[in-house]
Design a protein around this motif. Structure first.
Motif, mmCIF file in Angstrom:
data_model
loop_
_atom_site.group_PDB
_atom_site.id
_atom_site.type_symbol
_atom_site.label_atom_id
_atom_site.label_comp_id
_atom_site.label_asym_id
_atom_site.label_seq_id
_atom_site.Cartn_x
_atom_site.Cartn_y
_atom_site.Cartn_z
ATOM 1 N N VAL A 1 -17.955 5.940 6.810
ATOM 2 C CA VAL A 1 -16.801 5.973 7.722
ATOM 3 C C VAL A 1 -15.717 6.897 7.170
ATOM 4 O O VAL A 1 -15.208 6.697 6.066
ATOM 5 C CB VAL A 1 -16.205 4.553 7.893
ATOM 6 N N ALA B 1 -12.325 7.380 7.356
ATOM 7 C CA ALA B 1 -11.129 6.692 7.853
ATOM 8 C C ALA B 1 -9.973 7.675 8.019
ATOM 9 O O ALA B 1 -9.162 7.542 8.925
ATOM 10 C CB ALA B 1 -10.740 5.561 6.914
ATOM 11 N N GLU C 1 -6.553 4.101 18.789
ATOM 12 C CA GLU C 1 -7.387 2.919 18.998
ATOM 13 C C GLU C 1 -7.688 2.205 17.682
ATOM 14 O O GLU C 1 -7.465 2.747 16.601
ATOM 15 C CB GLU C 1 -8.679 3.329 19.699
ATOM 16 N N SER C 2 -8.196 0.992 17.842
ATOM 17 C CA SER C 2 -8.546 0.193 16.674
ATOM 18 C C SER C 2 -9.582 0.936 15.842
ATOM 19 O O SER C 2 -10.537 1.493 16.368
ATOM 20 C CB SER C 2 -9.105 -1.144 17.156
ATOM 21 N N GLY C 3 -9.380 0.965 14.534
ATOM 22 C CA GLY C 3 -10.315 1.626 13.638
ATOM 23 C C GLY C 3 -10.098 3.118 13.500
ATOM 24 O O GLY C 3 -10.875 3.805 12.841
ATOM 25 N N SER C 4 -9.022 3.646 14.100
ATOM 26 C CA SER C 4 -8.800 5.097 14.062
ATOM 27 C C SER C 4 -8.194 5.563 12.736
ATOM 28 O O SER C 4 -8.073 6.757 12.502
ATOM 29 C CB SER C 4 -7.910 5.526 15.238
ATOM 30 N N GLY C 5 -7.783 4.612 11.886
ATOM 31 C CA GLY C 5 -7.304 5.000 10.569
ATOM 32 C C GLY C 5 -5.803 4.856 10.371
ATOM 33 O O GLY C 5 -5.257 5.317 9.358
ATOM 34 N N LYS C 6 -5.124 4.182 11.299
ATOM 35 C CA LYS C 6 -3.661 4.084 11.230
ATOM 36 C C LYS C 6 -3.193 3.338 9.978
ATOM 37 O O LYS C 6 -2.329 3.816 9.248
ATOM 38 C CB LYS C 6 -3.128 3.374 12.488
ATOM 39 N N SER C 7 -3.786 2.159 9.770
ATOM 40 C CA SER C 7 -3.360 1.365 8.608
ATOM 41 C C SER C 7 -3.748 2.062 7.317
ATOM 42 O O SER C 7 -2.992 2.034 6.335
ATOM 43 C CB SER C 7 -4.000 -0.031 8.655
ATOM 44 N N THR C 8 -4.906 2.696 7.331
ATOM 45 C CA THR C 8 -5.332 3.427 6.142
ATOM 46 C C THR C 8 -4.351 4.553 5.843
ATOM 47 O O THR C 8 -3.968 4.768 4.685
ATOM 48 C CB THR C 8 -6.756 3.993 6.345
ATOM 49 N N MET D 1 -3.303 3.184 -1.393
ATOM 50 C CA MET D 1 -4.706 3.546 -1.334
ATOM 51 C C MET D 1 -4.806 5.023 -1.686
ATOM 52 O O MET D 1 -4.064 5.839 -1.126
ATOM 53 C CB MET D 1 -5.192 3.310 0.094
ATOM 54 N N HIS E 1 0.215 -0.598 18.299
ATOM 55 C CA HIS E 1 -0.673 -0.494 19.455
ATOM 56 C C HIS E 1 0.146 -0.327 20.723
ATOM 57 O O HIS E 1 -0.376 -0.023 21.778
ATOM 58 C CB HIS E 1 -1.452 -1.813 19.640
HETATM 59 N N1 LIG Z 1 -11.114 -1.312 2.434
HETATM 60 C C1 LIG Z 1 -11.999 -0.851 3.341
HETATM 61 N N2 LIG Z 1 -13.311 -0.847 3.094
HETATM 62 C C2 LIG Z 1 -14.189 -0.372 3.989
HETATM 63 N N3 LIG Z 1 -13.855 0.142 5.171
HETATM 64 C C3 LIG Z 1 -12.557 0.184 5.480
HETATM 65 C C4 LIG Z 1 -11.561 -0.317 4.595
HETATM 66 N N4 LIG Z 1 -10.355 -0.154 5.170
HETATM 67 C C5 LIG Z 1 -10.575 0.422 6.374
HETATM 68 N N5 LIG Z 1 -11.894 0.621 6.566
HETATM 69 C C6 LIG Z 1 -12.505 1.255 7.732
HETATM 70 O O1 LIG Z 1 -11.793 2.448 7.987
HETATM 71 C C7 LIG Z 1 -11.590 2.633 9.387
HETATM 72 C C8 LIG Z 1 -10.113 2.729 9.687
HETATM 73 O O2 LIG Z 1 -9.520 1.460 9.453
HETATM 74 P P1 LIG Z 1 -7.958 1.172 9.692
HETATM 75 O O3 LIG Z 1 -7.714 -0.217 9.204
HETATM 76 O O4 LIG Z 1 -7.174 2.240 9.084
HETATM 77 O O5 LIG Z 1 -7.870 1.252 11.259
HETATM 78 P P2 LIG Z 1 -6.600 1.013 12.228
HETATM 79 O O6 LIG Z 1 -6.404 2.255 12.991
HETATM 80 O O7 LIG Z 1 -5.477 0.481 11.452
HETATM 81 O O8 LIG Z 1 -7.187 -0.086 13.210
HETATM 82 P P3 LIG Z 1 -6.461 -1.395 13.861
HETATM 83 O O9 LIG Z 1 -5.659 -0.868 14.992
HETATM 84 O O10 LIG Z 1 -7.610 -2.216 14.338
HETATM 85 O O11 LIG Z 1 -5.641 -2.056 12.807
HETATM 86 C C9 LIG Z 1 -12.294 1.467 10.064
HETATM 87 O O12 LIG Z 1 -13.572 1.878 10.453
HETATM 88 C C10 LIG Z 1 -12.361 0.429 8.984
HETATM 89 O O13 LIG Z 1 -13.460 -0.420 9.174
#
Ligand SMILES: Nc1ncnc2c1ncn2[C@@H]1O[C@H](COP(=O)(O)OP(=O)(O)OP(=O)(O)O)[C@@H](O)[C@H]1O
Ligand SMILES: Nc1ncnc2c1ncn2[C@@H]1O[C@H](COP(=O)(O)OP(=O)(O)OP(=O)(O)O)[C@@H](O)[C@H]1O
Ligand SMILES: [Mg+2]
Ligand SMILES: [Mg+2]
Lengths: 234, 260
Positions: free
Chosen positions: B21, B23, B42-49, B58, B212
């Motif tokens: 993935v 991220a 969208e969910s999983g797009s990498g915002k929190s990362t 991180m 969101h």
């Molecule tokens: N510590 C981790 N280990 C493995 N995969 C991770 C980890 N953190 C995030 N991911 C993956 O990285 C991608 C981005 O995750 P992230 O949490 O940044 O999404 P997001 O945009 O914040 O989503 P949401 O709106 O659902 O919070 C996802 O596919 C997630 O499963």
């Protein structure tokens, strides 16, 4: 005082609708507009011709595909809104470009008086002075004092529009954009708006407006610019 | 050059993969002093990362994050070392978590939660700390009578407001917020957003806000970044991105919201 404040040239704007299979809607091609200090220009043209689109381009709300939108600021500097950065556009909106939209966008829980005073506070005016000016203008637009402290969410259409007008006219913007400013007003308040426009012209503001009310247009506009619909749709 | 003409935070080419993935994929963003930047997608797009990479929580596989501190010095967030980073997090930065339980100390009273941050920046006088904590509880609309209650006795909205008080009491220059209104009732959200809006503009802090909620982004943010599959697909002036979206994904995002 006959220098231009707004000079837009070669403006083109279309929309590509990716959710509708990528269809392209051309709206403006090579459009231009020059407005001098103290002048009010009315945009006219049939529904769908692109008047509001042009207005939104002038406000930075839509992005131009090509062309220039030169705006002379109070300090004499010239900015091109068509290529300005988001931060520069925010600064232009704070200092230079005033805007009255057709409908007020209400912010939850913020009282009418604060909504109107916000542009002055953003420019650094002391709060008390800004609120006093806002109150005077709301009174002039016949908004009852008992409403000043309430958030406009529950106001009638005409009351909301008067808050919107007060917010637009409270600061001395060099350029004012008015999209249907008198649409939901009664005759008395329409007169107030006509007077506010005349005063803005007298202090040297440049104004661009869309006025569906022909009597209002007649009385405030120095010139009418036709926005013609593009024939050949792609 | 005026200091305000330079970004307070500047990220270039951030990439981060979790196995297969991606991220984050070559993400660059800037944040200026006093500016609110919303990150949507969208969910999983990498915002929190992205937020965690910006805050140094991180480490990216590639790329760089530069922070200009209060003294005007440029610091590399990922090479300054743990102690320096922890000091920044305590003094010049704040982080508001989606789940207030991650941002609060649940075993400590409301007043203690706020006071603790003050003590971390050197406040020592018990009476002053307590008085300032009470003032902040009031500011976030929590009755100061509840100062000795623990956050576990608070509603979700109150807890989130307490977390905001705890974060802002030290007047940080830069605050990261990850879905600060997530999981709350709509009416509670509106109140919280209004509170954030007022505090952020009064204090002039820079905020990177993950949300969101398109309406929240419109209300709070000067600029907007749209993410998809770890990439920034569109960015710009908030109202322009929302009213004149260019990228197919942004058009989809905007069209699925009612009159934001
Ligand atoms: N510590 C981790 N280990 C493995 N995969 C991770 C980890 N953190 C995030 N991911 C993956 O990285 C991608 C981005 O995750 P992230 O949490 O940044 O999404 P997001 O945009 O914040 O989503 P949401 O709106 O659902 O919070 C996802 O596919 C997630 O499963
Ligand atoms: N954000 C947008 N996305 C897609 N198409 C748009 C957008 N904004 C305007 N258009 C299209 O541009 C064209 C011109 O619209 P515009 O609102 O500028 O017309 P107008 O001259 O103001 O009309 P009216 O007098 O009815 O207000 C219309 O076909 C409209 O559908
Ligand atoms: Mg129109
Ligand atoms: Mg997330």
């Amino acid at each position: 005082m006959t220098e231009w404040v707004l000079k837009a040239e070669g403006l083109s704007k279309g929309f590509t609708l990716h959710l509708q299979g990528g269809v392209c809607i051309p709206v403006l091609r090579d459009a231009g507009l020059v407005v001098k200090a103290g002048e009010c220009v009315a945009l006219s043209g049939p529904s769908g011709a692109g008047k509001s689109t042009l207005m939104r381009l002038l406000q930075g709300n839509y992005g131009a595909d090509s062309g220039a939108i030169l705006v002379r600021q109070a300090d004499g500097g010239v900015a091109d809104l068509a290529t300005a950065s988001p931060r520069a556009i925010n600064a232009l909106r704070r200092e230079t470009i005033g805007h009255v939209s057709q409908f007020l966008r209400v912010i939850p829980r913020v009282p009418a008086l604060e909504v109107v005073a916000a542009p002055l506070i953003a420019r650094g005016m002391p709060r008390e002075e800004a609120l006093a000016r806002a109150q005077a203008l709301l009174r002039r637009l016949n908004l009852p004092d008992r409403l000043h402290g309430l958030p406009p969410a529950t106001f009638s259409g005409g009351e909301q529009q008067r808050v919107n007008l007060a917010r637009g006219f409270v600061a001395d913007f060099p350029l004012m954009l008015l999209d249907e400013p008198t649409a939901s007003l009664d005759a008395a308040n329409r007169e107030v708006v006509i007077a506010l426009i005349a005063e803005a012209k007298a202090r040297g503001a440049a104004l661009v407006g869309i006025f569906h009310d022909l009597e209002v247009r007649e009385r405030v506009a120095d010139r009418v610019v036709e926005v013609a619909p593009l024939r050949e749709a792609a | 050059m005026m200091p305000d003409d330079e970004p307070i935070l500047s990220a270039r080419g951030l990439s981060l993969s979790f196995g297969a993935v991606r991220a984050l994929d070559e993400v660059s963003v800037d944040l200026w002093p006093g500016e609110v930047l919303a990150i949507v997608g969208e969910s999983g797009s990498g915002k929190s990362t992205l937020l965690r990479a910006l805050a140094g929580e991180m480490r990216p596989d590639a790329g760089r994050v530069a922070y200009r501190d209060a003294s005007g010095q440029d610091l590399d967030v990922h090479s300054m070392g743990e102690p320096a980073l922890r000091r920044l997090a305590r003094t010049e930065w704040g982080f508001v978590r989606q789940d207030a339980r991650d941002g609060l100390r649940m075993g400590v009273s409301a007043g203690g939660n706020v006071g603790e941050r003050l003590m971390a920046v050197g406040a020592r006088h018990y009476g002053d700390i307590r008085a300032e904590a009470a003032r902040w509880l009031e500011r976030v609309e929590i009755n100061p009578d509840r100062i000795d209650d623990r956050p576990g006795q608070f509603s979700g909205g109150m807890r989130q407001r307490l977390q905001i008080a705890r974060t802002l009491v030290t007047r940080p220059r830069l605050v990261f917020m990850d879905e600060p209104t997530g999981g709350l009732d709509v009416s509670v959200q509106a109140r919280l957003l209004d509170l954030i809006r007022g505090l952020v503009s009064d204090l002039g802090i820079a905020v990177a806000l993950v949300t969101h909620d398109i309406a929240a982004a419109r209300l709070l943010a000067h600029r907007l970044v749209v993410m998809r599959h770890g990439r920034v697909v569109e960015e710009g002036l908030t109202d322009r991105v929302l009213d004149d979206p260019r990228h197919p994904y942004t058009q989809l995002l905007v069209s699925s919201v009612l009159a934001a």
